[in-house]
Design a protein around this motif. Structure first.
Motif, PDB file in Angstrom:
ATOM      1  N   ASP A 547    -114.537 -56.340   1.789  1.00 42.85           N
ATOM      2  CA  ASP A 547    -113.595 -56.991   0.889  1.00 42.85           C
ATOM      3  C   ASP A 547    -114.178 -57.566  -0.275  1.00 42.85           C
ATOM      4  N   LEU A 548    -112.958 -57.182  -1.532  1.00 41.59           N
ATOM      5  CA  LEU A 548    -113.673 -57.478  -2.710  1.00 41.59           C
ATOM      6  C   LEU A 548    -112.772 -58.938  -3.294  1.00 41.59           C
ATOM      7  N   ASP A 549    -111.651 -59.607  -2.578  1.00 40.08           N
ATOM      8  CA  ASP A 549    -110.423 -59.994  -3.205  1.00 40.08           C
ATOM      9  C   ASP A 549    -111.222 -61.143  -3.994  1.00 40.08           C
ATOM     10  N   ASN A 550    -112.190 -62.319  -2.766  1.00 41.30           N
ATOM     11  CA  ASN A 550    -112.813 -63.012  -3.917  1.00 41.30           C
ATOM     12  C   ASN A 550    -113.552 -62.819  -4.668  1.00 41.30           C
ATOM     13  N   VAL A 551    -114.423 -61.433  -5.262  1.00 38.19           N
ATOM     14  CA  VAL A 551    -115.287 -60.859  -5.660  1.00 38.19           C
ATOM     15  C   VAL A 551    -114.001 -61.037  -7.488  1.00 38.19           C
ATOM     16  N   ILE A 552    -113.009 -59.779  -6.582  1.00 38.16           N
ATOM     17  CA  ILE A 552    -111.983 -59.700  -8.259  1.00 38.16           C
ATOM     18  C   ILE A 552    -111.184 -60.858  -8.684  1.00 38.16           C
ATOM     19  N   GLU A 553    -111.064 -61.840  -7.814  1.00 34.85           N
ATOM     20  CA  GLU A 553    -111.083 -63.847  -8.209  1.00 34.85           C
ATOM     21  C   GLU A 553    -112.016 -63.364  -9.469  1.00 34.85           C
ATOM     22  N   ILE A 554    -113.184 -63.753  -9.169  1.00 27.64           N
ATOM     23  CA  ILE A 554    -114.223 -64.580  -9.918  1.00 27.64           C
ATOM     24  C   ILE A 554    -114.914 -63.549 -11.173  1.00 27.64           C
ATOM     25  N   ILE A 555    -114.576 -62.381 -11.041  1.00 26.28           N
ATOM     26  CA  ILE A 555    -114.543 -61.481 -12.367  1.00 26.28           C
ATOM     27  C   ILE A 555    -113.026 -62.136 -13.305  1.00 26.28           C
ATOM     28  N   ASP A 556    -112.418 -61.860 -13.047  1.00 19.23           N
ATOM     29  CA  ASP A 556    -111.003 -62.552 -14.169  1.00 19.23           C
ATOM     30  C   ASP A 556    -111.142 -64.185 -13.772  1.00 19.23           C
ATOM     31  N   SER A 557    -111.639 -64.385 -13.245  1.00 17.16           N
ATOM     32  CA  SER A 557    -111.856 -66.476 -14.002  1.00 17.16           C
ATOM     33  C   SER A 557    -112.959 -66.079 -14.769  1.00 17.16           C
ATOM     34  N   ARG A 558    -114.267 -65.101 -14.881  1.00 18.46           N
ATOM     35  CA  ARG A 558    -115.490 -65.412 -15.663  1.00 18.46           C
ATOM     36  C   ARG A 558    -115.971 -64.714 -16.590  1.00 18.46           C
ATOM     37  N   LYS A 559    -115.398 -65.039 -17.554  1.00 21.12           N
ATOM     38  CA  LYS A 559    -115.463 -63.884 -19.062  1.00 21.12           C
ATOM     39  C   LYS A 559    -117.013 -64.134 -19.252  1.00 21.12           C
ATOM     40  N   ASP A 560    -118.148 -64.564 -18.646  1.00 22.15           N
ATOM     41  CA  ASP A 560    -119.165 -64.205 -19.088  1.00 22.15           C
ATOM     42  C   ASP A 560    -119.656 -62.894 -18.239  1.00 22.15           C
ATOM     43  N   ILE A 561    -119.546 -62.933 -17.197  1.00 20.11           N
ATOM     44  CA  ILE A 561    -119.821 -61.348 -16.905  1.00 20.11           C
ATOM     45  C   ILE A 561    -118.905 -60.228 -16.637  1.00 20.11           C
ATOM     46  N   ASN A 562    -120.506 -59.559 -17.751  1.00 19.04           N
ATOM     47  CA  ASN A 562    -120.095 -58.586 -18.151  1.00 19.04           C
ATOM     48  C   ASN A 562    -120.488 -57.021 -17.566  1.00 19.04           C
ATOM     49  N   SER A 563    -121.085 -57.133 -16.999  1.00 14.71           N
ATOM     50  CA  SER A 563    -121.777 -56.181 -15.960  1.00 14.71           C
ATOM     51  C   SER A 563    -121.045 -56.459 -14.261  1.00 14.71           C
ATOM     52  N   ILE A 564    -120.538 -55.609 -13.145  1.00 15.58           N
ATOM     53  CA  ILE A 564    -120.536 -55.751 -11.619  1.00 15.58           C
ATOM     54  C   ILE A 564    -121.487 -54.506 -11.129  1.00 15.58           C
ATOM     55  N   VAL A 565    -122.430 -55.061  -9.358  1.00 11.70           N
ATOM     56  CA  VAL A 565    -123.021 -54.061  -9.094  1.00 11.70           C
ATOM     57  C   VAL A 565    -121.553 -54.213  -7.813  1.00 11.70           C
ATOM     58  N   ILE A 566    -121.798 -53.191  -7.040  1.00 14.67           N
ATOM     59  CA  ILE A 566    -120.935 -53.270  -6.376  1.00 14.67           C
ATOM     60  C   ILE A 566    -121.645 -52.250  -5.114  1.00 14.67           C
ATOM     61  N   GLU A 567    -121.489 -51.956  -3.879  1.00 13.66           N
ATOM     62  CA  GLU A 567    -122.110 -51.562  -2.735  1.00 13.66           C
ATOM     63  C   GLU A 567    -120.714 -50.549  -2.935  1.00 13.66           C
ATOM     64  N   CYS A 568    -121.730 -49.139  -2.000  1.00 12.58           N
ATOM     65  CA  CYS A 568    -120.826 -47.951  -1.913  1.00 12.58           C
ATOM     66  C   CYS A 568    -121.492 -47.148  -0.763  1.00 12.58           C
ATOM     67  N   SER A 569    -121.126 -47.697   0.519  1.00 11.19           N
ATOM     68  CA  SER A 569    -122.339 -47.100   1.464  1.00 11.19           C
ATOM     69  C   SER A 569    -121.896 -44.965   1.970  1.00 11.19           C
ATOM     70  N   PHE A 570    -120.607 -45.046   2.321  1.00 10.06           N
ATOM     71  CA  PHE A 570    -120.873 -44.130   2.891  1.00 10.06           C
ATOM     72  C   PHE A 570    -119.020 -43.231   2.182  1.00 10.06           C
ATOM     73  N   PRO A 571    -118.575 -42.042   2.424  1.00 11.10           N
ATOM     74  CA  PRO A 571    -117.775 -41.450   1.873  1.00 11.10           C
ATOM     75  C   PRO A 571    -116.814 -42.099   2.578  1.00 11.10           C
ATOM     76  N   SER A 572    -115.431 -41.282   1.157  1.00  9.33           N
ATOM     77  CA  SER A 572    -113.847 -41.804   2.423  1.00  9.33           C
ATOM     78  C   SER A 572    -113.734 -40.662   3.522  1.00  9.33           C
ATOM     79  N   THR A 573    -114.260 -40.155   4.415  1.00  9.84           N
ATOM     80  CA  THR A 573    -114.079 -39.206   5.483  1.00  9.84           C
ATOM     81  C   THR A 573    -114.532 -40.252   6.681  1.00  9.84           C
ATOM     82  N   MET A 574    -115.007 -41.527   6.268  1.00  7.52           N
ATOM     83  CA  MET A 574    -115.492 -42.063   7.349  1.00  7.52           C
ATOM     84  C   MET A 574    -115.169 -43.676   7.038  1.00  7.52           C
ATOM     85  N   PRO A 575    -113.291 -44.351   7.003  1.00  4.37           N
ATOM     86  CA  PRO A 575    -113.159 -45.062   6.585  1.00  4.37           C
ATOM     87  C   PRO A 575    -113.910 -46.305   7.890  1.00  4.37           C
TER      88      PRO A 575
END
Length: 646
Positions: A547-575
């Motif tokens: 879940d990324l809801d918490n991450v999105i809230e932080i990003i929108d509230s912190r203008k000092d964050i210029n880059s984000i690194v997000i994991e993506c482990s599996f293809p979309s065929t494995m939800p």
């Protein structure tokens, strides 16, 4: 002794050829000049003879050896000799003090009394004046030179000129060979990870050790000139391997190790002594005294002394030199290694000679020390980067698991520290863990195990309480791995490992300019991501999450964050697998972050399972929307400057 004026033509020729035979065995230009001067003195019954040589480039005449006189250089038109050389005239003077061209200062300084003089210019085959014979003070009854002396000296000058031209050409050829050898050696080094001065230092170290071993000056000089070619075979190694900043895998190491045989093959067929010596150096400088080296596993004195010496010189310089990718070892550490490797890697006699001649060796290192020129780049962009040591979601051949190098002493997660940092990992003091899964913690064990005796500071593990508890109970428990928190370091009476529990949403200062703050993420075990800040700019790293809801809230509230690194482990065929294991797919990732209000972020993606890499990469391109995602690889850099990438 029969006076030379009484000698017949055959006897004169015999005398000339006797001297020229002696000259033919000489290689040094200065030795040849000395013998020619002896010949001139004998042929003319003079007290002294000097052979002068023209230096066209400097517009000077010089003599390295004169009977009883030190080496000197003069303007090309200086004195009586200069007059003969610039005009091409043969000169006989009965009393030089009556000639205004004569400079009596030398006589005054030495106490010698010059009276008579004869000067004969020497010509090459193109009628260019290349020097002159100067004879002083005839030993005959009258003490003056005559036309017979001139004829003899002219005859000698013809042969002498040819000899000097030949000697000069030989010297130029040899100098060219030396320059080519040095240049090729430097090319071999510059294509890899070394600096230009590396080959200079190795050459000088080799000469010092050669002389200490008992070589004569000529052979030691030959080794000095040959040693720069020790890694010439590297020119045939592919750049992808040669310039790899991290450790080689097994296949890459096999390719790299062929450079010794490749170098030997390039120059082995030359009949030139210099290149023959260089071929030996290239072939054998990776052999070891105990027989464990390569390419032929030679042992002891089976290894040519040139190879043994260059091996020691090369290793000393490599360990003691700063590189872009590593810091130099301190001298004590190098010396301890040499003592340990005496009779193992290195010839024990050479190790002893190394320490006996250490003062001279260190003087060479200082004379030819490296001076790095910093690249002129945008300072802000240059400082707002971190290195990703491991970028993938599981370990496979050529793929390392999660780890981020924040600075010299701090990393986030410990999935791929050892393979990229190797011995530099001894400087890691703090590992900030996101959670307790093996792909994020594995190298904690190995950096302690491999470099335990070299570490001087406790390795501190920072993590959530649940993460710390899991490590203590299930990993460092004396069952799976030793409990290093109960073991003291060999170099200091402090524990090898310690643990510190961290709090979410609390800023931890790493130093004056850097800090870390943990935030909650959504995974199958207690987990967190981190916001790393350096001088006011930040990068957010999610690590494993669903879940990324918490991450999105932080990003929108912190203008000092210029880059984000997000994991993506599996293809979309494995939800379903993604949901159960709490990981993301490209479809889930981009559906979530499309709600981010900002459009000034750099997006990096990591933690892809290598077996799905191609498929996930295609899906990322398909679902990316407004973003320009960058898929991370091992040893990439993450830029978090405010300025856009160019």
């Amino acid at each position: 002794m029969k006076h030379t004026r009484g000698l017949g033509a055959n006897e004169i020729l015999q005398m000339i050829f006797t001297y020229l035979t002696e000259v033919s065995s000489l290689r040094e230009y200065n030795d040849i000049i000395m013998v020619l001067a002896n010949m001139g003195r004998a042929l003319t019954s003079s007290d002294r003879c000097t052979v002068w040589v023209v230096d066209k480039e400097k517009q000077e005449i010089w003599t390295k050896v004169a009977h009883g006189i030190d080496a000197i250089r003069l303007p090309i038109d200086s004195g009586i000799v200069g007059s003969s050389i610039t005009t091409g005239q043969k000169i006989i003077i009965d009393d030089v003090y009556l000639d205004e061209r004569f400079n009596s200062d030398i006589d005054k300084k030495t106490g010698y009394r010059t009276k008579s003089m004869m000067v004969i210019p020497m010509f090459d085959n193109d009628d260019n004046i290349i020097g002159a014979f100067q004879v002083i003070n005839h030993k005959g009854e009258k003490g003056v030179f005559d036309t017979r002396d001139m004829e003899r000296l002219m005859l000698a000058s013809t042969y002498a000129a040819e000899t000097l031209v030949s000697a000069r050409l030989t010297n130029e050829i040899e100098d060219t060979q030396k320059e080519v050898v040095f240049t090729m050696g430097a090319i071999g080094e510059s294509r890899s990870k070394e600096t230009g001065n590396h080959v200079k230092r190795v050459a000088e170290y080799s000469r010092i050790l050669g002389l200490a071993y008992g070589m004569d000056a000529k052979e030691a000089e030959l080794l000095k000139q040959a040693s720069p070619m020790h890694d010439i075979g590297k020119v045939a190694i592919p750049d992808a391997i040669l310039k790899k900043p991290g450790r080689f895998n097994d296949e890459e190491r096999k390719v790299m190790d062929t450079h010794a045989e490749l170098g030997f093959g390039m120059i082995k067929n030359s009949d030139r002594p210099l290149l023959q010596a260089a071929a030996v150096v290239a072939y054998e400088h990776h052999e070891k005294w105990n027989g464990s080296g390569y390419p032929r596993k030679l042992k002891g004195e089976e290894i040519h002394i040139y190879g043994r010496i260059t091996a020691l010189a090369d290793v000393f310089d490599a360990l003691g030199s700063d590189r872009i990718y590593k810091k130099a070892w301190d001298d004590e550490r190098i010396f301890n290694l040499f003592k340990e490797e005496r009779g193992e890697h290195f010839d024990p006699k050479l190790i002893d000679l190394f320490f006996e001649n250490l003062e001279d060796i260190l003087a060479v290192r200082e004379q030819f020390k490296d001076e790095y020129q910093e690249k002129v780049v945008d300072e802000e962009v240059n400082t707002k980067e971190i290195k990703i040591l491991g970028a993938y979601g599981t370990r496979a051949k050529g793929f390392g698991t999660s780890s981020f190098l924040l600075n010299k002493s701090n990393v986030i997660d410990a999935g791929n520290i050892l393979a990229t940092l190797d011995e530099e990992s001894i400087h890691i003091e703090t590992i900030w863990l996101t959670h307790s899964h093996l792909d994020h913690i594995s190298d904690i064990a190995y950096i302690l195990d491999n470099y335990f005796s070299m570490r001087t500071k406790t390795l501190n593990i920072m993590g959530l309480p649940g993460t710390i508890k899991a490590l203590k109970k299930h990993f460092f428990n004396n069952l799976i791995w030793p409990d290093f928190s109960t073991i003291t370091l060999t170099k200091s009476d402090i524990p090898a490992l310690s643990y510190t529990e961290i709090e979410l949403d609390k800023e931890y200062k790493l130093n004056e300019n850097e800090s870390l703050e943990a935030f909650k993420t959504d995974h199958t075990v207690p987990s967190c991501g981190y916001i790393f800040k350096r001088e006011g700019d930040s990068v957010l790293i999610t690590a494993d999450t669903y879940d990324l809801d918490n991450v999105i809230e932080i990003i929108d509230s912190r203008k000092d964050i210029n880059s984000i690194v997000i994991e993506c482990s599996f293809p979309s065929t494995m939800p379903i697998l993604a949901k159960e294991s709490k990981h993301l797919t490209p479809r889930l990732l981009f559906k979530s972050i499309e709600n981010i209000k900002r459009d000034d972020l750099r997006l990096y993606i990591n933690h892809i399972k290598p077996s799905f890499l191609d498929k996930i990469a295609k899906e990322i391109h398909e679902y990316k929307g407004k973003f320009k995602p960058i898929i991370l690889k091992d040893e990439d850099f993450i830029n978090f400057s405010k300025k856009p990438l160019t």
